[in-house]
Design an enzyme around this catalytic site. Structure first.
Site, PDB file in Angstrom:
ATOM      1  N   ARG A 253      46.550  47.329  27.003  1.00 39.66           N
ATOM      2  CA  ARG A 253      45.136  47.377  27.308  1.00 39.66           C
ATOM      3  C   ARG A 253      45.003  46.183  28.317  1.00 39.66           C
ATOM      4  O   ARG A 253      45.541  45.023  28.393  1.00 39.66           O
ATOM      5  CB  ARG A 253      44.111  46.854  26.194  1.00 39.66           C
TER       6      ARG A 253
ATOM      7  N   LYS B  50      36.360  52.192  21.172  1.00 35.50           N
ATOM      8  CA  LYS B  50      34.807  52.063  20.938  1.00 35.50           C
ATOM      9  C   LYS B  50      34.423  51.565  22.342  1.00 35.50           C
ATOM     10  O   LYS B  50      33.190  51.976  22.758  1.00 35.50           O
ATOM     11  CB  LYS B  50      34.502  50.957  19.863  1.00 35.50           C
TER      12      LYS B  50
ATOM     13  N   ARG C 226      29.871  44.853  11.230  1.00 36.41           N
ATOM     14  CA  ARG C 226      31.149  44.838  11.015  1.00 36.41           C
ATOM     15  C   ARG C 226      31.343  44.239   9.593  1.00 36.41           C
ATOM     16  O   ARG C 226      32.728  44.402   8.890  1.00 36.41           O
ATOM     17  CB  ARG C 226      31.775  43.878  11.703  1.00 36.41           C
TER      18      ARG C 226
ATOM     19  N   ARG D 174      43.811  40.397  26.913  1.00 32.98           N
ATOM     20  CA  ARG D 174      42.973  39.695  26.039  1.00 32.98           C
ATOM     21  C   ARG D 174      43.855  38.665  25.108  1.00 32.98           C
ATOM     22  O   ARG D 174      44.763  39.128  24.629  1.00 32.98           O
ATOM     23  CB  ARG D 174      42.054  40.514  25.032  1.00 32.98           C
TER      24      ARG D 174
ATOM     25  N   ARG E  17      44.066  41.554  12.889  1.00 30.91           N
ATOM     26  CA  ARG E  17      42.673  42.355  13.087  1.00 30.91           C
ATOM     27  C   ARG E  17      42.664  43.548  12.486  1.00 30.91           C
ATOM     28  O   ARG E  17      41.582  43.913  11.796  1.00 30.91           O
ATOM     29  CB  ARG E  17      42.405  42.393  14.707  1.00 30.91           C
TER      30      ARG E  17
HETATM   31  P1  AP5 Z   1      39.108  50.015  23.723  1.00 31.55           P
HETATM   32  O1  AP5 Z   1      38.009  51.033  24.054  1.00 31.55           O
HETATM   33  O2  AP5 Z   1      39.174  48.474  24.392  1.00 31.55           O
HETATM   34  O3  AP5 Z   1      39.041  49.863  22.079  1.00 31.55           O
HETATM   35  P2  AP5 Z   1      38.030  49.045  21.049  1.00 31.55           P
HETATM   36  O4  AP5 Z   1      37.562  50.004  19.969  1.00 31.55           O
HETATM   37  O5  AP5 Z   1      36.824  48.758  21.915  1.00 31.55           O
HETATM   38  O6  AP5 Z   1      38.678  47.860  20.914  1.00 31.55           O
HETATM   39  P3  AP5 Z   1      38.517  46.492  20.653  1.00 31.55           P
HETATM   40  O7  AP5 Z   1      39.777  45.434  20.376  1.00 31.55           O
HETATM   41  O8  AP5 Z   1      37.517  45.648  21.628  1.00 31.55           O
HETATM   42  O9  AP5 Z   1      37.759  46.191  19.247  1.00 31.55           O
HETATM   43  P4  AP5 Z   1      37.587  44.979  18.496  1.00 31.55           P
HETATM   44  O10 AP5 Z   1      36.615  45.631  17.350  1.00 31.55           O
HETATM   45  O11 AP5 Z   1      38.805  44.377  17.896  1.00 31.55           O
HETATM   46  O12 AP5 Z   1      37.240  43.974  19.262  1.00 31.55           O
HETATM   47  P5  AP5 Z   1      35.532  43.298  19.582  1.00 31.55           P
HETATM   48  O13 AP5 Z   1      35.815  42.973  21.216  1.00 31.55           O
HETATM   49  O14 AP5 Z   1      34.573  44.250  19.247  1.00 31.55           O
HETATM   50  O15 AP5 Z   1      40.475  50.696  23.647  1.00 31.55           O
HETATM   51  C1  AP5 Z   1      41.613  49.859  23.565  1.00 31.55           C
HETATM   52  C2  AP5 Z   1      42.739  50.313  24.521  1.00 31.55           C
HETATM   53  O16 AP5 Z   1      43.082  51.749  24.230  1.00 31.55           O
HETATM   54  C3  AP5 Z   1      42.402  50.285  25.869  1.00 31.55           C
HETATM   55  O17 AP5 Z   1      43.441  49.811  26.875  1.00 31.55           O
HETATM   56  C4  AP5 Z   1      41.963  51.664  26.335  1.00 31.55           C
HETATM   57  O18 AP5 Z   1      42.110  51.838  27.922  1.00 31.55           O
HETATM   58  C5  AP5 Z   1      42.957  52.431  25.494  1.00 31.55           C
HETATM   59  N1  AP5 Z   1      42.347  53.787  25.163  1.00 31.55           N
HETATM   60  C6  AP5 Z   1      41.116  53.905  24.659  1.00 31.55           C
HETATM   61  N2  AP5 Z   1      40.701  55.321  24.034  1.00 31.55           N
HETATM   62  C7  AP5 Z   1      42.086  55.836  24.553  1.00 31.55           C
HETATM   63  C8  AP5 Z   1      42.564  57.265  24.100  1.00 31.55           C
HETATM   64  N3  AP5 Z   1      41.578  58.233  23.775  1.00 31.55           N
HETATM   65  N4  AP5 Z   1      43.786  57.576  24.375  1.00 31.55           N
HETATM   66  C9  AP5 Z   1      44.847  56.460  24.809  1.00 31.55           C
HETATM   67  N5  AP5 Z   1      44.336  55.391  25.056  1.00 31.55           N
HETATM   68  C10 AP5 Z   1      43.166  55.041  25.007  1.00 31.55           C
HETATM   69  O19 AP5 Z   1      35.962  41.862  18.854  1.00 31.55           O
HETATM   70  C11 AP5 Z   1      36.543  40.965  19.244  1.00 31.55           C
HETATM   71  C12 AP5 Z   1      36.456  39.641  18.229  1.00 31.55           C
HETATM   72  O20 AP5 Z   1      35.115  39.137  18.330  1.00 31.55           O
HETATM   73  C13 AP5 Z   1      36.596  40.130  16.599  1.00 31.55           C
HETATM   74  O21 AP5 Z   1      38.164  39.958  16.215  1.00 31.55           O
HETATM   75  C14 AP5 Z   1      35.960  39.119  15.975  1.00 31.55           C
HETATM   76  O22 AP5 Z   1      36.447  37.690  15.902  1.00 31.55           O
HETATM   77  C15 AP5 Z   1      34.744  38.962  16.997  1.00 31.55           C
HETATM   78  N6  AP5 Z   1      33.555  39.806  16.728  1.00 31.55           N
HETATM   79  C16 AP5 Z   1      32.999  40.693  17.272  1.00 31.55           C
HETATM   80  N7  AP5 Z   1      32.129  41.529  16.735  1.00 31.55           N
HETATM   81  C17 AP5 Z   1      31.982  40.887  15.575  1.00 31.55           C
HETATM   82  C18 AP5 Z   1      30.864  41.023  14.484  1.00 31.55           C
HETATM   83  N8  AP5 Z   1      30.116  42.012  14.481  1.00 31.55           N
HETATM   84  N9  AP5 Z   1      31.351  40.278  13.349  1.00 31.55           N
HETATM   85  C19 AP5 Z   1      32.080  39.068  13.168  1.00 31.55           C
HETATM   86  N10 AP5 Z   1      32.800  38.878  14.170  1.00 31.55           N
HETATM   87  C20 AP5 Z   1      32.680  39.799  15.496  1.00 31.55           C
HETATM   88 ZN    ZN Z   2      35.949  46.689  22.526  1.00 30.21          ZN
END
Ligand code: AP5
Ligand code: ZN
Length: 217
Positions: free
Chosen positions: A123, A13, A88, A156, A167
């Site tokens: 990552r 994402k 979410r 991270r 997660r």
């Molecule tokens: P990346 O692009 O970083 O993936 P992502 O989908 O953004 O993954 P996240 O881990 O950031 O998502 P998340 O939803 O768990 O975390 P968030 O920060 O929202 O890609 C991942 C890796 O793969 C990278 O190394 C990238 O280079 C690689 N990659 C990408 N595309 C690729 C491809 N096509 N091929 C190969 N490699 C590739 O949330 C974190 C925490 O915050 C949550 O756990 C929760 O505690 C809290 N939180 C956040 N939002 C909320 C909410 N709305 N409600 C409640 N709690 C929340």
């Molecule tokens: Zn992300």
């Protein structure tokens, strides 16, 4: 243009959000990045959120909805925005509907859990900007260093294997239901929202191409 990017942790994402936002000139609203900024700044919200995030659980709906509403009042959201990692839960999605915030496209990036585990372990992130790399699939120009600022990259704290598994479990039990929520909203015909499902397996450019093709259609 008002977009939601849906997908499991590690689906890509953040990676795709940066490209989409640059292309359409809209701000990326990542609740994860906003929470990490609060953790870094040591605010009361950050202190409370850190424990929850490190455990792989979700921060409460009330806090998240408050953060997003405040963010949407900023002038850069006038011509649209992209939500990355929000909504979410069903209550978060319902809060958007209740607030009368229309969404043009919901883009789901679908990636199986096995592929996700490999992506998360490699990552690396630049915390200040949220820019994301992968040691193998999307490496920075210089190892361990952000391309734009030259500052160091970190892993991270929630990317430990046990936390990633937690997660993914939280995604399947609490977030995946949004797929049905938005599909039924579209099916009922009382919404102008388009639902787009993208195969997120393949290299980063290939996945971007699929997203832009679908959005331009
Ligand atoms: P990346 O692009 O970083 O993936 P992502 O989908 O953004 O993954 P996240 O881990 O950031 O998502 P998340 O939803 O768990 O975390 P968030 O920060 O929202 O890609 C991942 C890796 O793969 C990278 O190394 C990238 O280079 C690689 N990659 C990408 N595309 C690729 C491809 N096509 N091929 C190969 N490699 C590739 O949330 C974190 C925490 O915050 C949550 O756990 C929760 O505690 C809290 N939180 C956040 N939002 C909320 C909410 N709305 N409600 C409640 N709690 C929340
Ligand atoms: Zn992300």
């Amino acid at each position: 243009m008002r977009l939601i990017l849906l997908g499991a942790p590690g689906a890509g994402k953040g990676t795709q959000a940066a490209r989409i936002c640059e292309h359409y000139g809209i701000p990326q609203i990542s609740t994860g990045d906003m929470l990490r900024a609060a953790v870094k700044a040591g605010t009361p919200l950050g202190l409370a959120a850190k424990k929850i995030m490190d455990a792989g659980e979700l921060v409460s709906d009330d806090i998240i909805i408050g953060l997003v509403k405040e963010r949407l009042e900023k002038p850069d959201c006038k011509n649209g925005f992209l939500f990355d990692g929000f909504p979410r839960t069903i209550p978060q999605a319902e809060a958007l509907v209740k607030a009368g915030i229309p969404i043009d496209d919901v883009v789901e990036i679908a990636v199986p859990d096995e592929v996700i585990l490999e992506r998360m372990s490699g990552r690396r992130v630049h915390v200040a900007s949220g820019r994301t790399y992968h040691v193998k699939f999307n490496p920075p120009k210089v190892e361990g260093v952000d391309d734009v600022t030259g500052e160091p990259l970190i892993q991270r704290p929630d990317d430990k294997e046990e936390t990633v598994k937690k997660r993914l479990e939280v995604y399947h039990t609490q977030t995946e239901a949004l797929v049905g929520f938005y599909q039924s909203l579209v099916a009922k015909g009382d919404s102008k929202t388009k639902y787009i499902k993208i195969d997120g397996v393949g290299d980063v450019n290939e996945v971007s191409r699929r997203i832009f093709d679908a959005l331009d259609r």
